[in-house]
Design a protein around this motif. Sequence first.
Motif, PDB file in Angstrom:
ATOM      1  N   ILE A 186       6.120  -0.767  13.636  1.00 35.87           N
ATOM      2  CA  ILE A 186       6.765  -0.425  12.358  1.00 35.87           C
ATOM      3  C   ILE A 186       6.200  -1.308  11.251  1.00 35.87           C
ATOM      4  O   ILE A 186       5.904  -0.831  10.148  1.00 35.87           O
ATOM      5  CB  ILE A 186       8.297  -0.589  12.465  1.00 35.87           C
ATOM      6  CG1 ILE A 186       8.889   0.527  13.330  1.00 35.87           C
ATOM      7  CG2 ILE A 186       8.942  -0.563  11.073  1.00 35.87           C
ATOM      8  CD1 ILE A 186      10.364   0.344  13.667  1.00 35.87           C
ATOM      9  N   ALA A 187       6.028  -2.590  11.545  1.00 31.75           N
ATOM     10  CA  ALA A 187       5.440  -3.506  10.558  1.00 31.75           C
ATOM     11  C   ALA A 187       4.018  -3.079  10.201  1.00 31.75           C
ATOM     12  O   ALA A 187       3.613  -3.144   9.031  1.00 31.75           O
ATOM     13  CB  ALA A 187       5.456  -4.937  11.097  1.00 31.75           C
ATOM     14  N   ASP A 188       3.249  -2.641  11.188  1.00 31.80           N
ATOM     15  CA  ASP A 188       1.888  -2.153  10.929  1.00 31.80           C
ATOM     16  C   ASP A 188       1.897  -0.972   9.963  1.00 31.80           C
ATOM     17  O   ASP A 188       1.064  -0.888   9.052  1.00 31.80           O
ATOM     18  CB  ASP A 188       1.211  -1.726  12.234  1.00 31.80           C
ATOM     19  CG  ASP A 188       0.781  -2.898  13.098  1.00 31.80           C
ATOM     20  OD1 ASP A 188       0.695  -4.030  12.568  1.00 31.80           O
ATOM     21  OD2 ASP A 188       0.541  -2.688  14.303  1.00 31.80           O
ATOM     22  N   HIS A 189       2.829  -0.066  10.151  1.00 33.56           N
ATOM     23  CA  HIS A 189       2.924   1.100   9.264  1.00 33.56           C
ATOM     24  C   HIS A 189       3.362   0.682   7.855  1.00 33.56           C
ATOM     25  O   HIS A 189       2.916   1.278   6.866  1.00 33.56           O
ATOM     26  CB  HIS A 189       3.884   2.131   9.846  1.00 33.56           C
ATOM     27  CG  HIS A 189       3.340   2.855  11.035  1.00 33.56           C
ATOM     28  ND1 HIS A 189       2.238   3.691  10.959  1.00 33.56           N
ATOM     29  CD2 HIS A 189       3.724   2.872  12.332  1.00 33.56           C
ATOM     30  CE1 HIS A 189       1.971   4.184  12.159  1.00 33.56           C
ATOM     31  NE2 HIS A 189       2.857   3.698  13.008  1.00 33.56           N
ATOM     32  N   ALA A 190       4.215  -0.334   7.769  1.00 38.54           N
ATOM     33  CA  ALA A 190       4.613  -0.853   6.457  1.00 38.54           C
ATOM     34  C   ALA A 190       3.402  -1.407   5.715  1.00 38.54           C
ATOM     35  O   ALA A 190       3.254  -1.205   4.507  1.00 38.54           O
ATOM     36  CB  ALA A 190       5.683  -1.937   6.612  1.00 38.54           C
ATOM     37  N   VAL A 191       2.520  -2.078   6.439  1.00 36.27           N
ATOM     38  CA  VAL A 191       1.277  -2.592   5.850  1.00 36.27           C
ATOM     39  C   VAL A 191       0.403  -1.437   5.358  1.00 36.27           C
ATOM     40  O   VAL A 191      -0.144  -1.482   4.250  1.00 36.27           O
ATOM     41  CB  VAL A 191       0.504  -3.459   6.870  1.00 36.27           C
ATOM     42  CG1 VAL A 191      -0.910  -3.762   6.363  1.00 36.27           C
ATOM     43  CG2 VAL A 191       1.252  -4.749   7.149  1.00 36.27           C
ATOM     44  N   ASN A 192       0.294  -0.388   6.169  1.00 37.82           N
ATOM     45  CA  ASN A 192      -0.494   0.782   5.760  1.00 37.82           C
ATOM     46  C   ASN A 192       0.049   1.384   4.467  1.00 37.82           C
ATOM     47  O   ASN A 192      -0.718   1.746   3.563  1.00 37.82           O
ATOM     48  CB  ASN A 192      -0.477   1.848   6.854  1.00 37.82           C
ATOM     49  CG  ASN A 192      -1.242   1.448   8.094  1.00 37.82           C
ATOM     50  OD1 ASN A 192      -2.029   0.507   8.068  1.00 37.82           O
ATOM     51  ND2 ASN A 192      -1.008   2.143   9.188  1.00 37.82           N
ATOM     52  N   ILE A 193       1.369   1.504   4.396  1.00 38.94           N
ATOM     53  CA  ILE A 193       1.996   2.058   3.189  1.00 38.94           C
ATOM     54  C   ILE A 193       1.680   1.183   1.983  1.00 38.94           C
ATOM     55  O   ILE A 193       1.320   1.690   0.910  1.00 38.94           O
ATOM     56  CB  ILE A 193       3.521   2.185   3.385  1.00 38.94           C
ATOM     57  CG1 ILE A 193       3.834   3.250   4.448  1.00 38.94           C
ATOM     58  CG2 ILE A 193       4.208   2.550   2.062  1.00 38.94           C
ATOM     59  CD1 ILE A 193       5.272   3.230   4.935  1.00 38.94           C
ATOM     60  N   ALA A 194       1.806  -0.134   2.148  1.00 41.21           N
ATOM     61  CA  ALA A 194       1.518  -1.064   1.047  1.00 41.21           C
ATOM     62  C   ALA A 194       0.076  -0.917   0.576  1.00 41.21           C
ATOM     63  O   ALA A 194      -0.206  -0.974  -0.632  1.00 41.21           O
ATOM     64  CB  ALA A 194       1.795  -2.501   1.490  1.00 41.21           C
ATOM     65  N   GLU A 195      -0.840  -0.718   1.513  1.00 40.52           N
ATOM     66  CA  GLU A 195      -2.249  -0.538   1.142  1.00 40.52           C
ATOM     67  C   GLU A 195      -2.454   0.738   0.335  1.00 40.52           C
ATOM     68  O   GLU A 195      -3.253   0.760  -0.621  1.00 40.52           O
ATOM     69  CB  GLU A 195      -3.113  -0.526   2.404  1.00 40.52           C
ATOM     70  CG  GLU A 195      -3.233  -1.905   3.053  1.00 40.52           C
ATOM     71  CD  GLU A 195      -3.912  -1.880   4.405  1.00 40.52           C
ATOM     72  OE1 GLU A 195      -4.357  -2.946   4.860  1.00 40.52           O
ATOM     73  OE2 GLU A 195      -3.997  -0.790   5.026  1.00 40.52           O
ATOM     74  N   TRP A 196      -1.726   1.798   0.676  1.00 44.35           N
ATOM     75  CA  TRP A 196      -1.827   3.036  -0.096  1.00 44.35           C
ATOM     76  C   TRP A 196      -1.137   2.909  -1.449  1.00 44.35           C
ATOM     77  O   TRP A 196      -1.565   3.539  -2.428  1.00 44.35           O
ATOM     78  CB  TRP A 196      -1.263   4.209   0.700  1.00 44.35           C
ATOM     79  CG  TRP A 196      -2.159   4.655   1.807  1.00 44.35           C
ATOM     80  CD1 TRP A 196      -1.865   4.708   3.148  1.00 44.35           C
ATOM     81  CD2 TRP A 196      -3.521   5.094   1.693  1.00 44.35           C
ATOM     82  NE1 TRP A 196      -2.953   5.145   3.862  1.00 44.35           N
ATOM     83  CE2 TRP A 196      -3.980   5.386   2.997  1.00 44.35           C
ATOM     84  CE3 TRP A 196      -4.389   5.260   0.618  1.00 44.35           C
ATOM     85  CZ2 TRP A 196      -5.279   5.848   3.247  1.00 44.35           C
ATOM     86  CZ3 TRP A 196      -5.686   5.709   0.860  1.00 44.35           C
ATOM     87  CH2 TRP A 196      -6.117   5.999   2.162  1.00 44.35           C
TER      88      TRP A 196
END
Length: 211
Positions: A186-196
């Motif tokens: 879930i944290a990894d996906h949060a990072v992906n969202i932040a990058e977008w």
Amino acid sequence: MKQIEEEIEYLNQMLMKMGDIVLENINNSYSYYKGEIKDPHINDDIVDKHERLIEEMALDIMVKEKLFASDLRRVSGILLLVNDIERIGDHAEDIETYATKLKKCKKNNVINIDEIFLLTLKMVNDCIVSFVKNDAELAHSVIKNDEIIDNLFEKCIENLKEKSEIIKDSGYIIYTTLIIKYIERIADHAVNIAEWVIYIINGYHKDKKIF
């Protein structure tokens, strides 16, 4: 022009609503794991429906409207990050699944995963807020937390391994390990969202200028 603005604003609202549902699902699944609630009331179908609707809306806007660069980044960025929000919803359901399996195991209070969960929850909340407020600094702070999450994950797993001889319950070890792993994802996906979100704001994705 006004119609485009209204359509993009509606798209924003839909994404925020989806984010709120996912945040609630994460909270409920973890509260269920901790035994604080008996039924987490997680309905991932609602999350999936939001994803499909947002994708359809975003593609429709891109096809029929002539967008300025900033609007195109926002619509295309939403189209890209919505999948990560959906995956977070999936993992909330995964946590519920293995929390249910844990109920059949002997209760063991030998590992504390609150720290990694609370930071992960903050990251999800912050990446959504950064999208809402166009806050690149907040998005960068989410990305910086990724290393802390990795360290906490290793700490939790090592602690669990150290206690495995004491616990002697393979089911407990396996299901708890999976729950920790889903929190880390879930944290990894949060990072992906932040990058977008950063891409939406300035056109950069992972320090590479796209447009």
